[in-house]
Design a protein around this motif. Structure first.
Motif, PDB file in Angstrom:
ATOM      1  N   ARG A  60     -58.256  -2.864  26.769  1.00  0.00           N
ATOM      2  CA  ARG A  60     -58.719  -1.475  26.590  1.00  0.00           C
ATOM      3  C   ARG A  60     -57.776  -0.450  27.210  1.00  0.00           C
ATOM      4  N   LEU A  61     -56.770  -0.911  27.907  1.00  0.00           N
ATOM      5  CA  LEU A  61     -55.871  -0.009  28.627  1.00  0.00           C
ATOM      6  C   LEU A  61     -54.570   0.196  27.868  1.00  0.00           C
ATOM      7  N   THR A  62     -54.138   1.462  27.770  1.00  0.00           N
ATOM      8  CA  THR A  62     -52.838   1.800  27.200  1.00  0.00           C
ATOM      9  C   THR A  62     -52.117   2.717  28.174  1.00  0.00           C
ATOM     10  N   VAL A  63     -50.906   2.320  28.532  1.00  0.00           N
ATOM     11  CA  VAL A  63     -50.083   3.138  29.409  1.00  0.00           C
ATOM     12  C   VAL A  63     -48.981   3.765  28.580  1.00  0.00           C
ATOM     13  N   LEU A  64     -48.814   5.073  28.732  1.00  0.00           N
ATOM     14  CA  LEU A  64     -47.727   5.789  28.066  1.00  0.00           C
ATOM     15  C   LEU A  64     -46.820   6.395  29.119  1.00  0.00           C
ATOM     16  N   LEU A  65     -45.518   6.265  28.917  1.00  0.00           N
ATOM     17  CA  LEU A  65     -44.546   6.812  29.855  1.00  0.00           C
ATOM     18  C   LEU A  65     -43.569   7.707  29.109  1.00  0.00           C
ATOM     19  N   ASN A  66     -43.466   8.942  29.562  1.00  0.00           N
ATOM     20  CA  ASN A  66     -42.501   9.898  29.035  1.00  0.00           C
ATOM     21  C   ASN A  66     -41.525  10.211  30.156  1.00  0.00           C
ATOM     22  N   LYS A  67     -40.384   9.522  30.143  1.00  0.00           N
ATOM     23  CA  LYS A  67     -39.430   9.687  31.250  1.00  0.00           C
ATOM     24  C   LYS A  67     -38.806  11.068  31.268  1.00  0.00           C
ATOM     25  N   LYS A  68     -38.639  11.623  30.103  1.00  0.00           N
ATOM     26  CA  LYS A  68     -37.992  12.944  30.024  1.00  0.00           C
ATOM     27  C   LYS A  68     -38.851  13.981  30.767  1.00  0.00           C
ATOM     28  N   ASP A  69     -40.162  13.913  30.550  1.00  0.00           N
ATOM     29  CA  ASP A  69     -41.075  14.862  31.188  1.00  0.00           C
ATOM     30  C   ASP A  69     -41.627  14.341  32.506  1.00  0.00           C
ATOM     31  N   LYS A  70     -41.257  13.116  32.889  1.00  0.00           N
ATOM     32  CA  LYS A  70     -41.755  12.475  34.120  1.00  0.00           C
ATOM     33  C   LYS A  70     -43.277  12.463  34.099  1.00  0.00           C
ATOM     34  N   HIS A  71     -43.834  11.970  33.026  1.00  0.00           N
ATOM     35  CA  HIS A  71     -45.269  11.973  32.831  1.00  0.00           C
ATOM     36  C   HIS A  71     -45.747  10.577  32.455  1.00  0.00           C
ATOM     37  N   LEU A  72     -46.767  10.134  33.156  1.00  0.00           N
ATOM     38  CA  LEU A  72     -47.372   8.823  32.943  1.00  0.00           C
ATOM     39  C   LEU A  72     -48.852   9.022  32.642  1.00  0.00           C
ATOM     40  N   SER A  73     -49.382   8.275  31.696  1.00  0.00           N
ATOM     41  CA  SER A  73     -50.810   8.392  31.432  1.00  0.00           C
ATOM     42  C   SER A  73     -51.436   7.018  31.258  1.00  0.00           C
ATOM     43  N   LEU A  74     -52.730   6.974  31.541  1.00  0.00           N
ATOM     44  CA  LEU A  74     -53.519   5.760  31.357  1.00  0.00           C
ATOM     45  C   LEU A  74     -54.686   6.115  30.438  1.00  0.00           C
ATOM     46  N   ARG A  75     -54.760   5.434  29.313  1.00  0.00           N
ATOM     47  CA  ARG A  75     -55.867   5.654  28.384  1.00  0.00           C
ATOM     48  C   ARG A  75     -56.799   4.447  28.459  1.00  0.00           C
ATOM     49  N   ILE A  76     -58.083   4.737  28.649  1.00  0.00           N
ATOM     50  CA  ILE A  76     -59.096   3.683  28.662  1.00  0.00           C
ATOM     51  C   ILE A  76     -59.938   3.875  27.411  1.00  0.00           C
ATOM     52  N   ALA A  77     -59.900   2.892  26.524  1.00  0.00           N
ATOM     53  CA  ALA A  77     -60.692   2.975  25.300  1.00  0.00           C
ATOM     54  C   ALA A  77     -62.124   2.528  25.584  1.00  0.00           C
ATOM     55  N   ASP A  78     -63.068   3.109  24.820  1.00  0.00           N
ATOM     56  CA  ASP A  78     -64.474   2.702  24.927  1.00  0.00           C
ATOM     57  C   ASP A  78     -64.915   2.658  26.403  1.00  0.00           C
ATOM     58  N   THR A  79     -64.806   3.786  27.064  1.00  0.00           N
ATOM     59  CA  THR A  79     -65.086   3.847  28.498  1.00  0.00           C
ATOM     60  C   THR A  79     -66.523   3.474  28.803  1.00  0.00           C
ATOM     61  N   GLN A  80     -66.686   2.636  29.832  1.00  0.00           N
ATOM     62  CA  GLN A  80     -68.002   2.155  30.238  1.00  0.00           C
ATOM     63  C   GLN A  80     -68.370   2.713  31.614  1.00  0.00           C
ATOM     64  N   THR A  81     -69.640   2.636  31.974  1.00  0.00           N
ATOM     65  CA  THR A  81     -70.061   3.142  33.284  1.00  0.00           C
ATOM     66  C   THR A  81     -69.369   2.378  34.411  1.00  0.00           C
ATOM     67  N   GLY A  82     -69.038   1.125  34.173  1.00  0.00           N
ATOM     68  CA  GLY A  82     -68.322   0.342  35.176  1.00  0.00           C
ATOM     69  C   GLY A  82     -66.893   0.795  35.407  1.00  0.00           C
ATOM     70  N   ASP A  83     -66.415   1.684  34.548  1.00  0.00           N
ATOM     71  CA  ASP A  83     -65.070   2.237  34.737  1.00  0.00           C
ATOM     72  C   ASP A  83     -65.064   3.407  35.713  1.00  0.00           C
ATOM     73  N   SER A  84     -66.234   3.868  36.115  1.00  0.00           N
ATOM     74  CA  SER A  84     -66.314   4.962  37.087  1.00  0.00           C
ATOM     75  C   SER A  84     -65.670   4.524  38.397  1.00  0.00           C
ATOM     76  N   ALA A  85     -64.658   5.246  38.835  1.00  0.00           N
ATOM     77  CA  ALA A  85     -63.892   4.866  40.021  1.00  0.00           C
ATOM     78  C   ALA A  85     -62.820   5.932  40.249  1.00  0.00           C
ATOM     79  N   ILE A  86     -62.009   5.708  41.267  1.00  0.00           N
ATOM     80  CA  ILE A  86     -60.828   6.553  41.475  1.00  0.00           C
ATOM     81  C   ILE A  86     -59.616   5.779  40.967  1.00  0.00           C
ATOM     82  N   TYR A  87     -58.764   6.446  40.212  1.00  0.00           N
ATOM     83  CA  TYR A  87     -57.582   5.815  39.644  1.00  0.00           C
ATOM     84  C   TYR A  87     -56.327   6.430  40.266  1.00  0.00           C
ATOM     85  N   PHE A  88     -55.455   5.556  40.754  1.00  0.00           N
ATOM     86  CA  PHE A  88     -54.208   5.991  41.385  1.00  0.00           C
ATOM     87  C   PHE A  88     -53.016   5.532  40.555  1.00  0.00           C
TER      88      PHE A  88
END
Lengths: 111, 113
Positions: A60-88
């Motif tokens: 369910r996890l997709t990581v995208l990295l844009n080195k030019k913009d120095k931007h990283l993202s984490l996409r969680i598909a079909d988010t569940q209540t168990g995904d509630s947390a702090i993400y670093f």
């Protein structure tokens, strides 16, 4: 200088996708990581990406990295209540044992 | 199961007292780390150790001390010189080789009595 920034909060509805963003200043990082922290617990490694990659998918996890913009993202598909947390996000560097962590994004999933 | 064990889970300190937080790992990792986490903030590095009998200060080492006499153990002492010790303390380790991910224990919450 080394700095990793994240937005503090994100709220989504159960079943929707979540996208957690991270920007960093030091482009010499070699690996970038995503960790999950549940209340009162340590950090759990979710996934990581090598800096010469653009994307990595793991269930369910997709990581995208844009080195030019120095931007990283984490996409969680079909988010569940168990995904509630702090993400670093974190980055590591060749030739050093030091890691730089972001400030963390608190994800709240609404039922 | 291999992992990192931190103890105790909760610790209370009196004024002027030194306290020691335990961190043990059976992952055979070379490097170990101590971080401090305050509410709403990220992790700040206190000390780290790459090999036995060697350690380096992190960004906020003042008021803390460590030792690394054994590969599997990296205890952290919070001294009376640390005037604001209330926080969540996390221990981590990582395997040899560059860019190996860090693995974390479950943390110790330290409070002032």
């Amino acid at each position: 200088g080394e700095d990793v920034e994240q937005s503090l909060f994100l709220s989504v509805r159960e079943g929707d996708s979540s996208v957690i963003n991270c920007t960093y200043t030091d482009s010499s990082s070699t690996y970038l990581y995503w960790y999950k922290q549940e209340p009162g617990a340590g950090l759990q490694l979710l996934t990581y990406i090598f800096s010469n990659m653009d994307m990595k998918q793991d269930q369910r996890l997709t990581v995208l990295l844009n080195k030019k913009d120095k931007h990283l993202s984490l996409r969680i598909a079909d988010t569940q209540t168990g995904d509630s947390a702090i993400y670093f996000c974190a980055e590591s560097f060749t030739g050093t044992y030091k890691y730089i962590f972001g400030t963390g994004t608190r994800l709240k999933v609404l039922a | 199961d291999g992992g990192i064990t931190q103890s105790p889970k909760y610790l209370f300190r009196k004024e002027g007292q030194n306290v020691t937080l335990s961190c043990e790992q059976n992952l055979n990792h070379d490097a170990m780390y101590w971080y401090r986490q305050d509410p709403g903030q990220g992790l700040r590095l206190i000390y780290y150790s790459q090999i036995v009998n060697d350690f380096q200060k992190g960004d906020i080492a003042e008021g803390y001390s460590v030792s690394r006499e054994k590969k599997e153990s990296f205890p952290l002492t919070v001294t009376s010189a640390q005037k604001n010790p209330t926080a969540f303390y996390l221990c981590a380790s990582r395997d040899r080789g560059e860019n190996q991910p860090q693995h974390f224990g479950d943390g110790t919450r330290l409070s002032i009595l």
